[in-house]
Structure formats: structure tokens, C-alpha cells
Scaffold this active site. Structure first.
Site, short mmCIF file in Angstrom:
data_model
loop_
_atom_site.label_atom_id
_atom_site.label_comp_id
_atom_site.label_asym_id
_atom_site.label_seq_id
_atom_site.Cartn_x
_atom_site.Cartn_y
_atom_site.Cartn_z
N SER A 1 0.86 -1.20 0.00
CA SER A 1 0.00 0.00 0.00
C SER A 1 0.89 1.24 0.00
O SER A 1 2.04 1.18 0.45
CB SER A 1 -0.86 0.01 1.28
OG SER A 1 -1.50 1.25 1.44
N TYR B 1 -1.73 -1.37 10.39
CA TYR B 1 -1.89 -1.67 8.96
C TYR B 1 -0.65 -1.19 8.18
O TYR B 1 -0.09 -1.93 7.37
CB TYR B 1 -3.14 -0.95 8.45
CG TYR B 1 -3.44 -1.08 6.97
CD1 TYR B 1 -4.38 -2.00 6.51
CD2 TYR B 1 -2.82 -0.26 6.03
CE1 TYR B 1 -4.67 -2.11 5.16
CE2 TYR B 1 -3.10 -0.36 4.68
CZ TYR B 1 -4.04 -1.28 4.25
OH TYR B 1 -4.32 -1.38 2.91
P1 NAD Z 1 -12.08 -5.34 -0.37
O1 NAD Z 1 -12.68 -5.26 0.98
O2 NAD Z 1 -12.90 -4.94 -1.55
O3 NAD Z 1 -11.49 -6.81 -0.62
C1 NAD Z 1 -10.78 -7.49 0.37
C2 NAD Z 1 -11.15 -8.96 0.29
O4 NAD Z 1 -10.33 -9.69 1.25
C3 NAD Z 1 -12.61 -9.21 0.70
O5 NAD Z 1 -13.26 -10.00 -0.27
C4 NAD Z 1 -12.51 -9.93 2.03
O6 NAD Z 1 -13.57 -10.86 2.26
C5 NAD Z 1 -11.17 -10.63 1.88
N1 NAD Z 1 -10.62 -11.03 3.17
C6 NAD Z 1 -10.57 -10.30 4.32
N2 NAD Z 1 -10.04 -11.04 5.31
C7 NAD Z 1 -9.75 -12.25 4.79
C8 NAD Z 1 -9.20 -13.45 5.32
N3 NAD Z 1 -8.86 -13.56 6.61
N4 NAD Z 1 -9.02 -14.51 4.49
C9 NAD Z 1 -9.38 -14.42 3.18
N5 NAD Z 1 -9.94 -13.33 2.64
C10 NAD Z 1 -10.11 -12.26 3.43
O7 NAD Z 1 -10.75 -4.44 -0.30
P2 NAD Z 1 -9.61 -4.12 -1.38
O8 NAD Z 1 -9.43 -2.65 -1.32
O9 NAD Z 1 -9.85 -4.79 -2.67
O10 NAD Z 1 -8.36 -4.77 -0.62
C11 NAD Z 1 -7.48 -5.69 -1.25
C12 NAD Z 1 -6.07 -5.42 -0.75
O11 NAD Z 1 -5.66 -4.13 -1.19
C13 NAD Z 1 -5.90 -5.43 0.76
O12 NAD Z 1 -4.70 -6.09 1.11
C14 NAD Z 1 -5.80 -3.96 1.10
O13 NAD Z 1 -5.09 -3.74 2.29
C15 NAD Z 1 -5.07 -3.44 -0.11
N6 NAD Z 1 -5.15 -2.01 -0.38
C16 NAD Z 1 -6.33 -1.40 -0.65
C17 NAD Z 1 -6.36 -0.04 -0.91
C18 NAD Z 1 -7.64 0.70 -1.22
O14 NAD Z 1 -7.61 1.95 -1.25
N7 NAD Z 1 -8.75 0.02 -1.48
C19 NAD Z 1 -5.17 0.70 -0.89
C20 NAD Z 1 -3.98 0.05 -0.63
C21 NAD Z 1 -3.98 -1.31 -0.37
#
Ligand code: NAD
Length: 285
Positions: A139, A152
Site C-alpha cells: 500500500s 496496517y
Molecule cells: P475489499 O474489501 O474490496 O477486498 C478485500 C477482500 O479480502 C474481501 O473479499 C474480504 O472478504 C477478503 N478477506 C478479508 N479477510 C480475509 C481473510 N482472513 N481470508 C481471506 N480473505 C479475506 O478491499 P480491497 O481494497 O480490494 O483490498 C485488497 C487489498 O488491497 C488489501 O490487502 C488492502 O489492504 C489493499 N489495499 C487497498 C487499498 C484501497 O484503497 N482500497 C489501498 C492500498 C492497499
């Protein structure tokens, strides 16, 4: 069709970045094994994929389940070529002077240990294939303060260094390892981590979309597809000479202070000039 004949494992695939990446890898020919704790979302994704995406319910906080996921992928398709360690959530929200040990451990297990163990259990199946590509979701919070909660951000910084160390350890097996650093991406992660009732989630997502459009120099919010394209690049032979590094995909959010790119936000000199002009106007009156 860069991934014809390849198997890709994607965690956190039921939503957001993982979902878009699973669809992108499948659209370019991969057989995708999609993992998530959200069985309804995972099965729905699989159902729309014409057999190219198979869902396996997996909690990445449970080491045995990660091992079972990798073994399942290899048994079903013959091996693993691509691993996208992506599952995540916001984790403990407290500052460092408030957080307790269980919140810290929960966040590290979800965001950092899961990535280490994902690599650990996928590698034997990649070695058997003669190589592979691993992409880990970090991230912009790994690179700056003010982007996400403390635990985080520390976990994501760990993902960056783990990716580098793993690239060194695994080069001998022709396995590349890289990380991706998304900026502000419009997904469910914010509504999920705020633990708002389901009825309010769409409202939160709408507010997020408005904020995301104005959060960085590129004048629109980031989408899961923006990240999926970069993941596909790192997973592919187009990135054959790229390992042990990270790709920032953030619309420029890390480029510098807001006043450097937003004409509506004054820098220090401009703020002083405005202040002098205002007080001169005031003294005339
Ligand atoms: P999201 O909530 O849309 O998707 C995350 C998915 O991970 C969900 O489907 C959830 O059910 C699943 N999940 C959560 N805990 C879990 C577990 N213990 N085992 C298996 N699956 C699990 O969010 P996203 O934004 O698509 O996040 C994906 C990744 O991107 C994450 O690692 C997040 O930290 C990272 N990220 C997101 C952003 C943002 O702005 N959205 C920015 C930087 C990093």
C-alpha cells in the site's frame, strides 16, 4: 493471452482489487483459483467466469487453510505459476499509544503472516513448474504516514521488505517476487473496516468515491481495474526482468504536498501573501 496454460492463485478475490485481478488474469487465459472468506462473493465470481475461476473458501489467517489452498490449486490444475497475495482489511485502528497486543497480532497475521505463509506454501508447486511470479499487495501506507492506521501501515511496510527478501531467496528457483502499492482505490475495504450496518455501506462507498476523485493529482478515483492491470504486468513475462521491487499505482498521491499539484490549496508563500493582502484590506476598512 499472456497467461494461457498458467494457473494463478488470488486471495481476497471475492471483492475489489482481488476480484478485478482474478477477472483480468482469467481474461488473459489463466485458470484462476480464487480464495476468500466471503463464500457468497467467491461463488458469484466463479459463476460468471465460464469455468475459468474456481472458488475455494480460505481464511488466510489460518495457516493450514493456506496450505490446503495451494495444494488444491496444484492438484486441480497441475501446479501454480502466479500467486497474488492480496486478502486484507483495515485491521486495528488505534494509534500506537492506544493499541493492544491482540489487535496488533490480528493485523499482522491478516496482512503480513498471510503473505509469508502464502509464499511458503505456494513455492513447492512453483518449483515443480520451473518458476513463477508472486505479487503481494502492500500500500502507499507502507511508504508514508497519514494514509492508514499504524498497525496496517507497519504490516504493509513488512510486505514490501518481505517481497525483497523473498525475491532474493527464490531467484534460484526462477521465481520473481514483487509488491504493488495501491493508492486510494474505490472498494469495500473502507465500509468494511468502519463496521457500518449493511444499509449504510452504499452511502459510505458514495462518500468515498467523492473523496477519491479529489485525493490525488490524477483527477479521478482509483479503480480495482487500475490495480489489476499492474498486477497482470508484474505477473507476466513482460516483467521477466523485474523482481524484488514495488510498483506504486496511486494517481500521484505520493508525489508531494497537496499545494504542489492543487491550485486551490495555497503553499506557505501564497498563504502569507493572502494573509498580508487580507490584513491590508482590513486596515484600509
Ligand atoms: P475489499 O474489501 O474490496 O477486498 C478485500 C477482500 O479480502 C474481501 O473479499 C474480504 O472478504 C477478503 N478477506 C478479508 N479477510 C480475509 C481473510 N482472513 N481470508 C481471506 N480473505 C479475506 O478491499 P480491497 O481494497 O480490494 O483490498 C485488497 C487489498 O488491497 C488489501 O490487502 C488492502 O489492504 C489493499 N489495499 C487497498 C487499498 C484501497 O484503497 N482500497 C489501498 C492500498 C492497499
Amino acid at each position: 493471452m499472456r497467461f494461457d496454460g498458467k494457473t494463478a492463485v488470488v486471495t481476497g478475490a471475492a471483492s475489489g482489487i482481488g476480484r478485478a485481478s482474478a477477472l483480468r488474469l482469467a481474461a488473459e487465459g489463466a485458470q484462476v483459483i480464487a480464495a476468500d472468506i466471503d463464500a457468497a462473493g467467491g461463488e458469484a465470481l466463479s459463476a460468471q467466469s465460464e469455468g475459468r475461476i474456481v472458488f475455494k473458501r480460505t481464511d488466510v489467517c489460518i495457516d493450514d487453510q493456506i496450505r490446503e489452498l495451494m495444494d488444491f490449486a496444484a492438484q486441480r490444475t497441475g501446479g501454480i505459476d502466479i500467486l497474488f497475495n492480496n486478502a486484507g482489511a483495515g485491521g486495528a485502528r488505534e494509534r500506537i499509544d492506544e493499541i493492544d497486543a491482540s489487535g496488533w497480532d490480528r493485523t499482522m497475521n491478516l496482512l503480513l503472516r498471510s503473505v509469508a505463509m502464502g509464499i511458503r506454501h505456494a513455492v513447492p508447486h512453483m518449483v515443480a513448474r520451473g518458476g513463477g511470479s508472486i505479487v503481494n499487495t502492500a500500500s502507499v501506507a507502507a511508504l508514508s504516514t497519514g494514509m492508514a492506521p499504524t498497525a496496517y501501515s507497519v504490516a504493509k511496510a513488512g510486505v514490501l521488505h518481505l517481497s525483497k527478501l523473498a525475491a532474493a531467496d527464490l531467484a534460484r528457483y526462477r521465481i520473481r517476487v514483487n509488491a504493488i502499492c495501491p493508492g486510494l482505490i474505490k472498494t469495500n475495504i473502507f465500509a468494511a473496516s468502519m463496521e457500518v450496518p449493511d444499509a449504510l455501506k452504499e452511502q459510505v462507498n458514495g462518500m468515498l468515491a467523492g473523496i477519491a476523485d479529489r485525493a490525488q493529482p490524477v483527477a479521478r478515483g482509483g479503480t480495482p481495474e487500475d490495480i489489476a492491470g499492474a498486477v497482470a504486468f508484474l505477473a507476466s513475462e513482460d516483467a521477466a526482468f523485474v523482481t524484488g521491487t514495488h510498483l506504486v499505482v496511486d494517481g500521484g498521491i505520493l508525489v508531494g504536498p497537496r499545494h504542489s499539484w492543487d491550485p486551490a490549496t495555497p503553499g506557505v508563500s501564497e498563504a502569507i501573501r493572502q494573509s498580508i493582502a487580507a490584513s491590508a484590506g482590513g486596515s484600509k476598512a
